[in-house]
Design a protein around this motif. Structure first.
Motif, mmCIF file in Angstrom:
data_model
loop_
_atom_site.group_PDB
_atom_site.id
_atom_site.type_symbol
_atom_site.label_atom_id
_atom_site.label_comp_id
_atom_site.label_asym_id
_atom_site.label_seq_id
_atom_site.Cartn_x
_atom_site.Cartn_y
_atom_site.Cartn_z
ATOM 1 N N LEU A 20 0.839 -1.197 0.000
ATOM 2 C CA LEU A 20 0.000 0.000 0.000
ATOM 3 C C LEU A 20 0.875 1.248 0.000
ATOM 4 N N ASN A 21 0.656 2.121 -0.971
ATOM 5 C CA ASN A 21 1.366 3.396 -1.045
ATOM 6 C C ASN A 21 0.506 4.478 -0.395
ATOM 7 N N LEU A 22 1.116 5.270 0.471
ATOM 8 C CA LEU A 22 0.385 6.313 1.190
ATOM 9 C C LEU A 22 1.073 7.666 1.034
ATOM 10 N N HIS A 23 0.267 8.712 0.899
ATOM 11 C CA HIS A 23 0.782 10.085 0.947
ATOM 12 C C HIS A 23 0.427 10.637 2.325
ATOM 13 N N ILE A 24 1.428 10.924 3.123
ATOM 14 C CA ILE A 24 1.225 11.340 4.514
ATOM 15 C C ILE A 24 1.325 12.856 4.615
ATOM 16 N N PHE A 43 2.709 -0.399 12.771
ATOM 17 C CA PHE A 43 1.515 0.305 13.236
ATOM 18 C C PHE A 43 0.287 -0.402 12.681
ATOM 19 N N GLY A 44 -0.870 -0.045 13.194
ATOM 20 C CA GLY A 44 -2.093 -0.704 12.777
ATOM 21 C C GLY A 44 -2.973 0.178 11.920
ATOM 22 N N ILE A 45 -3.613 -0.431 10.931
ATOM 23 C CA ILE A 45 -4.630 0.268 10.149
ATOM 24 C C ILE A 45 -5.964 -0.435 10.396
ATOM 25 N N THR A 63 7.958 0.052 4.565
ATOM 26 C CA THR A 63 9.077 -0.561 3.841
ATOM 27 C C THR A 63 10.001 0.465 3.213
ATOM 28 N N GLU A 64 9.455 1.663 2.899
ATOM 29 C CA GLU A 64 10.303 2.683 2.256
ATOM 30 C C GLU A 64 9.650 4.056 2.360
ATOM 31 N N ILE A 65 10.448 5.059 2.664
ATOM 32 C CA ILE A 65 10.005 6.443 2.497
ATOM 33 C C ILE A 65 10.514 6.888 1.129
ATOM 34 N N VAL A 76 5.102 7.184 1.115
ATOM 35 C CA VAL A 76 5.703 6.001 1.725
ATOM 36 C C VAL A 76 5.106 4.721 1.152
ATOM 37 N N LYS A 77 5.908 3.673 1.190
ATOM 38 C CA LYS A 77 5.450 2.338 0.822
ATOM 39 C C LYS A 77 5.292 1.512 2.094
ATOM 40 N N THR A 78 4.191 0.791 2.177
ATOM 41 C CA THR A 78 3.935 -0.049 3.343
ATOM 42 C C THR A 78 3.510 -1.438 2.886
#
Length: 215
Positions: A20-24, A43-45, A63-65, A76-78
């Motif tokens: 999952l890719n997220l824009h924080i 962390f939990g979703i 996994t990666e910023i 970020v990649k999660t």
């Protein structure tokens, strides 16, 4: 096992093994991601359903910023890791902007085999053809599991959550089988209706009724 984890509630369902890719962009979650990445913590979703935090969620690792912006925002990649149940939400944590939860980590059968697997995958491919969708899973069909295909089977958010709450692979595959069995005829009917509407006004080649039929 029970422990405390930071949480990032979102209106999505994340499955173990999912990337999952997220824009924080919110300050509280910029702090959460930065700390988890630096300290190699997870962390939990927990999904947000009908404006409430659901009881079952997914433990996730950063996994990666990929990119950090000047204002602190991040791409970020999660990856989803495992399933948990929320025992208690801790809204306020000293010196932290984000919230957390005491959770119980749940045993989960991800390697079970369903006798319907091939039928389910064939049904999903049929659904995609009806919807004019092409999906490449980048792995052989025979290796696909419920978590690989659940987001691509036209489930609602609530249905995706129901599947997350099932902790055996054969149960999840049976859920998908029943869903596709119900959904495909509906979609096929809509496609037939669309074709009828599109043909309206066109010259049609139709065979007349045979009055001598059966004589």
């Amino acid at each position: 096992m029970t422990n405390f984890i930071p949480i990032f509630p979102l209106e999505i369902v994340v499955y173990p093994g999912e990337h999952l890719n997220l824009h924080i962009f919110e300050e509280r979650y910029k702090q959460l991601i930065a700390e988890c990445f630096k300290e190699k913590k997870m962390f939990g979703i927990p999904p947000v359903l009908k404006n409430k935090i659901a009881e079952t969620g997914t433990l996730v690792k950063v996994t990666e910023i990929v990119k950090q912006y000047a204002d602190g925002k991040m791409d970020v990649k999660t990856e989803g890791v495992s399933v948990f149940r929320v025992l208690e939400v801790i809204n306020s944590i000293p010196a932290k902007l984000y919230s957390g939860a005491i959770v119980k980590h749940l045993p989960n059968d991800e390697d079970g085999i369903s006798r319907h697997t091939h039928k389910i995958i064939d049904g999903m491919r049929q659904l995609h053809r009806l919807l004019n969708i092409q999906k490449d899973f980048n792995k052989p069909d025979e290796t696909l599991k419920s978590y690989d295909i659940a987001h691509h089977a036209a489930l609602s958010l609530e249905e995706e959550y129901e599947l997350l709450c099932l902790l055996r692979e054969d149960q999840r595959m049976e859920y998908l089988r029943r869903h596709l069995q119900k959904t495909i005829p509906v979609v096929a009917g809509i496609e037939t209706l669309k074709k009828k509407i599109q043909l309206n006004g066109h010259f049609k080649e139709l065979k007349g009724f045979d009055f001598n039929f059966g004589k």
